[in-house]
Design a protein around this motif. Structure first.
Motif, PDB file in Angstrom:
ATOM      1  N   LYS A 153       0.410  -0.934  -0.138  1.00 40.76           N
ATOM      2  CA  LYS A 153       0.174  -0.200   0.377  1.00 40.76           C
ATOM      3  C   LYS A 153       1.056   1.152  -0.190  1.00 40.76           C
ATOM      4  CE  LYS A 153      -0.294   0.361   5.421  1.00 40.76           C
ATOM      5  NZ  LYS A 153      -1.599  -0.041   6.153  1.00 40.76           N
ATOM      6  N   SER A 154       2.465   1.258   0.191  1.00 36.98           N
ATOM      7  CA  SER A 154       2.875   1.890   0.459  1.00 36.98           C
ATOM      8  C   SER A 154       3.532   2.646  -1.078  1.00 36.98           C
ATOM      9  CB  SER A 154       4.236   1.524   1.088  1.00 36.98           C
ATOM     10  OG  SER A 154       4.738   1.042  -0.097  1.00 36.98           O
ATOM     11  N   LEU A 155       3.307   1.886  -2.104  1.00 34.38           N
ATOM     12  CA  LEU A 155       3.251   2.069  -3.142  1.00 34.38           C
ATOM     13  C   LEU A 155       1.570   2.163  -4.121  1.00 34.38           C
ATOM     14  CD1 LEU A 155       6.255   0.033  -4.273  1.00 34.38           C
ATOM     15  CD2 LEU A 155       6.027   2.330  -4.391  1.00 34.38           C
ATOM     16  N   ASP A 156       1.459   2.812  -3.752  1.00 36.39           N
ATOM     17  CA  ASP A 156      -0.221   3.456  -4.332  1.00 36.39           C
ATOM     18  C   ASP A 156      -0.255   4.149  -5.670  1.00 36.39           C
ATOM     19  OD1 ASP A 156      -0.042   5.861  -3.646  1.00 36.39           O
ATOM     20  OD2 ASP A 156      -1.469   6.065  -1.621  1.00 36.39           O
ATOM     21  N   GLU A 157      -1.410   4.580  -6.089  1.00 38.35           N
ATOM     22  CA  GLU A 157      -1.828   5.016  -7.111  1.00 38.35           C
ATOM     23  C   GLU A 157      -1.121   6.299  -7.705  1.00 38.35           C
ATOM     24  OE1 GLU A 157      -4.452   5.715 -11.274  1.00 38.35           O
ATOM     25  OE2 GLU A 157      -5.851   5.242  -8.780  1.00 38.35           O
ATOM     26  N   LYS A 158      -0.791   7.075  -6.505  1.00 37.16           N
ATOM     27  CA  LYS A 158      -1.026   8.665  -6.968  1.00 37.16           C
ATOM     28  C   LYS A 158       0.859   8.185  -6.484  1.00 37.16           C
ATOM     29  CE  LYS A 158      -0.635  12.383  -4.441  1.00 37.16           C
ATOM     30  NZ  LYS A 158      -1.443  13.782  -3.031  1.00 37.16           N
ATOM     31  N   ARG A 164       7.557   7.464 -11.433  1.00 36.60           N
ATOM     32  CA  ARG A 164       7.411   7.676 -12.737  1.00 36.60           C
ATOM     33  C   ARG A 164       7.351   9.124 -13.287  1.00 36.60           C
ATOM     34  NH1 ARG A 164       3.009   3.136 -13.467  1.00 36.60           N
ATOM     35  NH2 ARG A 164       4.302   1.252 -13.934  1.00 36.60           N
ATOM     36  N   LYS A 165       7.265   9.996 -12.665  1.00 35.58           N
ATOM     37  CA  LYS A 165       7.264  11.956 -12.784  1.00 35.58           C
ATOM     38  C   LYS A 165       8.999  11.363 -12.790  1.00 35.58           C
ATOM     39  CE  LYS A 165       5.970  16.541 -12.083  1.00 35.58           C
ATOM     40  NZ  LYS A 165       5.109  16.962 -11.145  1.00 35.58           N
TER      41      LYS A 165
END
Length: 346
Positions: A153-158, A164-165
């Motif tokens: 969950k620490s790597l959520d969508e946001k 990636r940015k």
């Protein structure tokens, strides 16, 4: 990967696991129900690791006490000093993926891990972008991309979107650095050709002073030398005039000292001008804009002119030279070339 020791910074990820590493013979409980334990991850701060960097990502891989396989990634952002991962009791391996900073710099990972212990220490050593080969950068980038697909969950969508940015920014900045380096090499070649013509012409300088010799020093840290022309025919008359090739022509930037002086390279990598005469000395740090900042100065008194005073002077001067340059021999000074010595251009 080459690492500049002068620019090395450390980040420590300490993974503290209470009862997470164990041997089956020491458990003493045959129940299939596993207890939950926390892995606490503490990350020390680093000046290069910022909001524009990717997180430090750890991979937790292994098997729970009940035989369930575990393999996922967890992100620790630069602004969080602590992070916890809750797991079933089991035997796990913890690895770290280097953060990538916005300028394309990253960290070399080393690990001190003993499964008989309750502590795993992962050490990341800062590597400046210019010392990171393209293949090493691409490998780190690929590892991060892989982690984004199997994160907790620490790597959520946001968070993934932001990572990636930042990866895209880091790649762009590395490409810019590469182009600047290529342009710098071209400018360096052109400047050396222009300086050679200048020396060969050996035109007179201020007030008709003859050109006696020259130094080549990169005052602006451009990767391109400036030319320091030494005009005059005696110590009392010498003038150091700085010239810079700007891509089209050579322009005079100003004067730096003259007689009884030379240029030395400090431990901090900056050029200094060292002047000494009649029992006194002055050591000044030369900034990128060619302004001079006095760092050590000594003026003799009447008592200093006595023999014992001279000994005190030389002792103090040697101490300052050792502190600033690591010595007082020719090796700490920039090489001086006589006007008829064209060896730097061959």
């Amino acid at each position: 990967m080459q690492i500049s020791k002068n620019s090395m910074v450390k980040i420590i990820l300490i993974i503290l696991a209470i009862a997470i590493l164990f041997c089956a013979t020491s458990c003493g409980n045959d129940s299939k129900k596993s207890k939950k334990v926390n892995i606490e991850i503490t990350v020390t701060e680093d000046e290069h690791w910022t909001e524009t960097s990717t997180p430090a990502i750890v991979q937790v891989k292994g098997k729970s006490k009940t035989g369930e396989k575990v393999n996922f990634y967890h992100a620790i952002n630069y602004d969080k000093t602590k992070s916890k991962i809750k797991l079933d009791e089991g035997k796990y391996e913890v690895n770290a993926i280097t953060p990538i900073n916005s300028d394309g710099s990253l960290y070399e990972v080393s690990k001190d891990y003993d499964q008989s212990d309750k502590e795993c220490e992962i050490e990341l050593e800062y590597v400046a972008s210019k010392h990171v080969p393209d293949e090493q950068f691409e490998k780190a980038k690929a590892e991060i991309e892989k982690a984004l697909k199997k994160g907790d969950k620490s790597l959520d969508e946001k968070t993934v979107k932001n990572i990636r940015k930042n990866l895209k920014t880091a790649k762009s900045n590395r490409d810019k650095l590469k182009n600047e380096k290529q342009n710098s090499e071209k400018l360096k070649q052109e400047s050396m050709a222009a300086y050679k013509q200048f020396i060969v012409a050996a035109e007179s300088g201020p007030d008709g002073r003859p050109l006696e010799g020259y130094y080549l020093i990169d005052f602006a840290d451009r990767g391109v030398y400036d030319l320091v022309a030494k005009y005059g025919d005696c110590e009392a008359a010498y003038v150091h005039r700085v010239f810079r090739y700007n891509g089209k022509t050579i322009e005079a930037l100003g004067d730096l000292g003259g007689g009884h002086s030379g240029f030395a390279k400090g431990k901090d990598g900056r050029p200094y001008i060292v002047w000494g005469h009649m029992g006194g000395y002055n050591i000044s740090r030369i900034n990128k804009d060619l302004s001079a900042e006095v760092v050590s100065d000594y003026a003799p008194t009447d008592s200093d002119n006595m023999p014992e005073g001279a000994d005190a002077f030389y002792e103090k001067f040697d101490q300052e030279m050792e502190k600033l340059f690591g010595g007082n021999g020719l090796e700490v000074y920039y090489k001086y070339y006589k006007v008829d010595d064209l060896s730097p251009f061959n």
